[in-house]
Design an enzyme around this catalytic site. Structure first.
Site, PDB file in Angstrom:
ATOM      1  N   ASP A 175       0.696  -1.228  -0.096  1.00 44.04           N
ATOM      2  CA  ASP A 175       0.055  -0.084  -0.050  1.00 44.04           C
ATOM      3  C   ASP A 175       0.860   1.239   0.118  1.00 44.04           C
ATOM      4  O   ASP A 175       0.523   2.284   0.644  1.00 44.04           O
ATOM      5  CB  ASP A 175      -0.856  -0.147   1.171  1.00 44.04           C
ATOM      6  CG  ASP A 175      -2.113  -1.309   0.967  1.00 44.04           C
ATOM      7  OD1 ASP A 175      -2.378  -1.647   0.130  1.00 44.04           O
ATOM      8  OD2 ASP A 175      -2.433  -1.738   2.262  1.00 44.04           O
ATOM      9  N   GLN A 189       1.852  -5.868  -3.447  1.00 46.41           N
ATOM     10  CA  GLN A 189       2.586  -5.928  -1.893  1.00 46.41           C
ATOM     11  C   GLN A 189       3.687  -5.453  -1.920  1.00 46.41           C
ATOM     12  O   GLN A 189       4.054  -4.368  -2.512  1.00 46.41           O
ATOM     13  CB  GLN A 189       2.640  -7.606  -1.389  1.00 46.41           C
ATOM     14  CG  GLN A 189       1.312  -8.357  -1.470  1.00 46.41           C
ATOM     15  CD  GLN A 189       0.879  -8.834  -2.767  1.00 46.41           C
ATOM     16  OE1 GLN A 189       1.475  -9.360  -3.686  1.00 46.41           O
ATOM     17  NE2 GLN A 189      -0.409  -8.435  -2.877  1.00 46.41           N
ATOM     18  N   LYS A 232       1.858   1.945  -5.014  1.00 47.64           N
ATOM     19  CA  LYS A 232       2.273   1.454  -6.439  1.00 47.64           C
ATOM     20  C   LYS A 232       1.398   1.868  -7.288  1.00 47.64           C
ATOM     21  O   LYS A 232       2.079   2.021  -8.677  1.00 47.64           O
ATOM     22  CB  LYS A 232       2.769  -0.115  -6.090  1.00 47.64           C
ATOM     23  CG  LYS A 232       3.705  -0.425  -5.195  1.00 47.64           C
ATOM     24  CD  LYS A 232       3.758  -1.815  -4.976  1.00 47.64           C
ATOM     25  CE  LYS A 232       2.415  -2.354  -4.214  1.00 47.64           C
ATOM     26  NZ  LYS A 232       2.219  -2.013  -3.007  1.00 47.64           N
ATOM     27  N   GLY A 262      -4.630  -4.112  -3.948  1.00 49.37           N
ATOM     28  CA  GLY A 262      -5.645  -2.975  -4.198  1.00 49.37           C
ATOM     29  C   GLY A 262      -4.958  -1.709  -4.648  1.00 49.37           C
ATOM     30  O   GLY A 262      -4.078  -1.282  -3.788  1.00 49.37           O
ATOM     31  N   HIS A 263      -4.873  -1.335  -5.784  1.00 52.14           N
ATOM     32  CA  HIS A 263      -3.966  -0.454  -6.415  1.00 52.14           C
ATOM     33  C   HIS A 263      -4.761   0.806  -6.860  1.00 52.14           C
ATOM     34  O   HIS A 263      -5.595   0.833  -7.701  1.00 52.14           O
ATOM     35  CB  HIS A 263      -2.995  -0.905  -7.483  1.00 52.14           C
ATOM     36  CG  HIS A 263      -2.126  -1.795  -7.111  1.00 52.14           C
ATOM     37  ND1 HIS A 263      -1.300  -2.545  -8.000  1.00 52.14           N
ATOM     38  CD2 HIS A 263      -1.688  -2.387  -5.781  1.00 52.14           C
ATOM     39  CE1 HIS A 263      -0.285  -3.272  -7.107  1.00 52.14           C
ATOM     40  NE2 HIS A 263      -0.952  -2.974  -5.902  1.00 52.14           N
TER      41      HIS A 263
HETATM   42  P1  GDP Z   1      -0.736   0.336  -3.426  1.00 51.35           P
HETATM   43  O1  GDP Z   1      -1.385  -0.817  -3.301  1.00 51.35           O
HETATM   44  O2  GDP Z   1       0.864   0.484  -3.505  1.00 51.35           O
HETATM   45  O3  GDP Z   1      -1.088   0.603  -4.985  1.00 51.35           O
HETATM   46  O4  GDP Z   1      -1.311   1.723  -2.660  1.00 51.35           O
HETATM   47  P2  GDP Z   1      -2.815   1.564  -2.319  1.00 51.35           P
HETATM   48  O5  GDP Z   1      -3.814   2.109  -3.489  1.00 51.35           O
HETATM   49  O6  GDP Z   1      -3.448   0.445  -1.556  1.00 51.35           O
HETATM   50  O7  GDP Z   1      -2.688   2.717  -1.078  1.00 51.35           O
HETATM   51  C1  GDP Z   1      -2.136   4.070  -1.116  1.00 51.35           C
HETATM   52  C2  GDP Z   1      -3.072   5.218  -0.745  1.00 51.35           C
HETATM   53  O8  GDP Z   1      -2.627   6.394  -0.846  1.00 51.35           O
HETATM   54  C3  GDP Z   1      -4.351   5.354  -1.867  1.00 51.35           C
HETATM   55  O9  GDP Z   1      -5.480   5.613  -1.275  1.00 51.35           O
HETATM   56  C4  GDP Z   1      -3.825   6.409  -2.916  1.00 51.35           C
HETATM   57  O10 GDP Z   1      -4.977   7.165  -3.519  1.00 51.35           O
HETATM   58  C5  GDP Z   1      -3.133   7.096  -1.910  1.00 51.35           C
HETATM   59  N1  GDP Z   1      -2.110   8.046  -2.306  1.00 51.35           N
HETATM   60  C6  GDP Z   1      -1.106   7.832  -3.250  1.00 51.35           C
HETATM   61  N2  GDP Z   1      -0.206   8.609  -2.911  1.00 51.35           N
HETATM   62  C7  GDP Z   1      -0.608   9.712  -2.222  1.00 51.35           C
HETATM   63  C8  GDP Z   1      -0.179  10.987  -1.822  1.00 51.35           C
HETATM   64  O11 GDP Z   1       1.059  11.422  -2.297  1.00 51.35           O
HETATM   65  N3  GDP Z   1      -0.779  11.709  -0.854  1.00 51.35           N
HETATM   66  C9  GDP Z   1      -2.009  11.110  -0.493  1.00 51.35           C
HETATM   67  N4  GDP Z   1      -2.440  12.024   0.380  1.00 51.35           N
HETATM   68  N5  GDP Z   1      -2.474   9.871  -0.826  1.00 51.35           N
HETATM   69  C10 GDP Z   1      -1.697   9.233  -1.794  1.00 51.35           C
HETATM   70  P1  IMO Z   2      -0.926  -4.028  -2.269  1.00 51.50           P
HETATM   71  O1  IMO Z   2      -0.377  -4.469  -3.627  1.00 51.50           O
HETATM   72  C1  IMO Z   2      -0.993  -4.573   1.953  1.00 51.50           C
HETATM   73  C2  IMO Z   2      -0.965  -8.579   3.409  1.00 51.50           C
HETATM   74  C3  IMO Z   2      -2.243  -8.924   4.291  1.00 51.50           C
HETATM   75  C4  IMO Z   2      -1.646 -10.100   5.397  1.00 51.50           C
HETATM   76  C5  IMO Z   2      -0.460 -10.572   4.474  1.00 51.50           C
HETATM   77  C6  IMO Z   2      -1.095 -12.055   3.922  1.00 51.50           C
HETATM   78  O2  IMO Z   2      -2.294  -3.325  -2.334  1.00 51.50           O
HETATM   79  O3  IMO Z   2       0.164  -3.366  -1.793  1.00 51.50           O
HETATM   80  P2  IMO Z   2      -2.671 -12.577   1.837  1.00 51.50           P
HETATM   81  O4  IMO Z   2      -4.074 -12.363   1.610  1.00 51.50           O
HETATM   82  O5  IMO Z   2      -1.808 -12.093   0.578  1.00 51.50           O
HETATM   83  O6  IMO Z   2      -2.462 -14.135   2.098  1.00 51.50           O
HETATM   84  O7  IMO Z   2      -2.307 -11.800   3.153  1.00 51.50           O
HETATM   85  O8  IMO Z   2      -0.177  -9.717   3.614  1.00 51.50           O
HETATM   86  N1  IMO Z   2      -1.401  -8.166   2.300  1.00 51.50           N
HETATM   87  C7  IMO Z   2      -1.148  -6.938   1.734  1.00 51.50           C
HETATM   88  N2  IMO Z   2      -0.867  -5.676   2.414  1.00 51.50           N
HETATM   89  N3  IMO Z   2      -1.132  -4.541   0.817  1.00 51.50           N
HETATM   90  C8  IMO Z   2      -1.197  -5.651  -0.056  1.00 51.50           C
HETATM   91  O9  IMO Z   2      -1.068  -5.480  -1.139  1.00 51.50           O
HETATM   92  C9  IMO Z   2      -1.338  -6.816   0.438  1.00 51.50           C
HETATM   93  N4  IMO Z   2      -1.550  -7.827  -0.022  1.00 51.50           N
HETATM   94  C10 IMO Z   2      -1.285  -8.902   1.004  1.00 51.50           C
HETATM   95  O10 IMO Z   2      -2.773  -7.963   4.797  1.00 51.50           O
HETATM   96  O11 IMO Z   2      -1.149  -9.250   6.399  1.00 51.50           O
HETATM   97 MG    MG Z   3      -2.726  -1.371  -1.880  1.00 52.08          MG
END
Ligand code: GDP
Ligand code: IMO
Ligand code: MG
Length: 426
Positions: free
Chosen positions: A13, A222, A16, A40-41
């Site tokens: 998270d 991840q 990416k 979840g991206h």
């Molecule tokens: P990923 O799994 O690595 O793609 O990241 P996620 O989407 O799960 O989580 C990143 C969160 O941060 C999302 O809600 C994005 O919309 C938000 N986000 C990304 N970059 C920024 C930033 O520079 N500032 C803020 N406030 N939110 C951001």
């Molecule tokens: P993105 O791509 C954050 C974590 C779960 C748990 C562990 C194992 O959005 O960054 P799983 O369901 O993969 O067997 O769970 O890994 N986990 C993540 N945490 N971002 C993710 O993906 C994750 N995918 C799995 O919360 O701790």
């Molecule tokens: Mg994510």
């Protein structure tokens, strides 16, 4: 070279999806090579917000070839729902290629995922319960079903019958309901038919693009600290999100992988169980969680929050070959008087600079911090490094000093436009 690997450098998270979407403006190909819908991206542009789960983040650009490679585990039902959801929002003109060697996730995987968590009780991992672990276990156990077989009705039926014989035995022993092969076949063969046109040998597609010198982005899911081999085992996912896993998981030769962009939050979060040395609780944690909307994209769980951990970052650099950093969610840190950066740990009276292999040791480490003055200015409209308040500039410089990695990009908000590239990346 026209390839760039995007890896999560913390516990997932990190942003990416946002960075992949931003850099995809220049890309010809975007590849997801591991994980599944545990990811979840989040992507935000032109007032539209998308949360992609298993589909690559280049899907919005009709010119980009999006590849779901052999290292992924794909839930056909969820994947089609995701695709239909995109289509309903006007994303109809896309190029998608799904590896015939990728494994599929079926309902018994999720059932087992949930059951293992329940039986582990307090020792649960905190998985996303999407069946990811059991699907990868079946792959290693050679009872998984691959896309190439899934799309051939007779083969799928036969494989399902054999696999379910084994799986139902396990389900029965765990006191869970058994699955009926015919019922799964009837439902899933419809999905197979719909998915079939996308299925091919994606390694060949990649080779054609490499020969043409196309620009290829590998979108990690991840993060390194969740790596099955190098993460905080067993509190990890069941694939490797490292740069090293990309060639294997996408069917390209390692020599094509040169640059690795580590995506890193300006602080740290973790969702799920497991050690997290720089974790904080209380008012500051709540402030960061609310400002950064730190709730899971997939499971909506509140994310655990902590200070930036440069020991973990250095570990990710070493394990994953990170040579550029993208510093994300920088705007969230405005309004904090003093920021802390962890530069080392103390374990049993000794200073260490790496991640101990056992959780028993890792949960005992004490983070050692450098205090950095914070800033009050809102930085969400900043367009270059020099526009940043001096303490924010110093924060970036300190990270570079502690990790020996150049911050090539920083992000001051969730929108595609709120991205500042300091250095050309690819
Ligand atoms: P990923 O799994 O690595 O793609 O990241 P996620 O989407 O799960 O989580 C990143 C969160 O941060 C999302 O809600 C994005 O919309 C938000 N986000 C990304 N970059 C920024 C930033 O520079 N500032 C803020 N406030 N939110 C951001
Ligand atoms: P993105 O791509 C954050 C974590 C779960 C748990 C562990 C194992 O959005 O960054 P799983 O369901 O993969 O067997 O769970 O890994 N986990 C993540 N945490 N971002 C993710 O993906 C994750 N995918 C799995 O919360 O701790
Ligand atoms: Mg994510």
């Amino acid at each position: 070279m026209g390839t760039l690997v995007i890896v999560g450098s913390q516990w997932g998270d990190e942003g990416k999806g946002k960075v992949t979407d931003y850099l995809a403006q220049k890309a010809d190909v975007v590849v997801r090579s591991q994980g599944g819908n545990n990811a979840g991206h989040t992507i935000l542009f032109d007032g539209n917000k998308f949360a992609l789960r298993s589909i690559p983040s280049g899907i919005f650009n009709p010119k980009i070839k999006n590849i779901m490679a052999n290292g992924m585990v794909i839930d056909p039902k969820q994947m089609l729902e995701e695709l239909h959801g995109l289509e309903a929002r006007g994303i109809k003109d896309y190029q998608l290629f799904i590896s015939n060697r990728a494994h599929i996730v079926l309902p018994y995987h999720a059932a087992l995922d949930g059951a293992y968590e329940q039986f582990k009780g307090e020792k649960k991992i905190g998985t996303t319960k999407r069946g990811i672990g059991p699907a990868y276990a079946d792959k290693a156990n050679r009872i998984g079903i691959r896309m190439g077989d899934f799309i051939q009705p007779d083969i799928f039926k036969e494989q399902l019958r054999i696999t379910l014989k084994i799986k139902n035995m396990e389900l029965r022993q765990l006191g869970l309901e058994e699955f009926d092969a015919d019922a799964i076949y009837d439902e899933y063969s419809k999905y197979a038919l719909e998915i079939k046109p996308f299925v091919c040998d994606t390694s060949l597609v990649l080779e054609e693009e490499l020969v043409k010198d196309s620009k290829i982005l590998f979108e990690g899911a991840q993060g390194v600290m969740l790596c099955l081999d190098h993460g905080t085992y067993p509190y990890v996912t069941s694939s490797s999100p490292t740069g090293a896993s990309v060639p294997l998981n996408s069917g390209v030769a390692p020599r094509y992988i040169q640059d690795v962009l580590g995506i890193c939050k300006a602080y740290t979060t973790r969702v799920g169980e497991g050690p997290f040395p720089t974790e904080i609780e209380g008012e500051l944690a709540d402030q960061i969680r609310e400002k950064g909307h730190e709730y899971g994209t997939v499971t909506k769980r509140p994310r655990r929050v902590g200070y930036l951990d440069c020991v973990a970052l250095n570990y990710a650099r070493r394990i994953s070959g990170i040579n550029h950093l993208a510093l994300m969610l920088f705007d969230v840190l405005s309004g904090i008087e003093t920021l802390k950066i962890c530069y080392a740990y103390e374990l049993d009276g000794k200073q260490i600079q790496t991640i101990p292999a056992t959780n028993q040791e890792y949960s005992r480490v004490k983070p050692l911090y450098i205090d950095m003055p914070g800033w009050n200015e809102d930085i969400t409209n900043v367009t270059c490094f020099e526009d940043l308040p001096i303490p924010a500039q110093n924060y970036i410089r300190k990270i570079e000093e502690l990790t020996k990695i150049k911050v090539s990009l920083f992000s001051v908000g969730p929108d595609r436009k709120q991205t500042i590239q300091i250095e050309e990346l690819f």
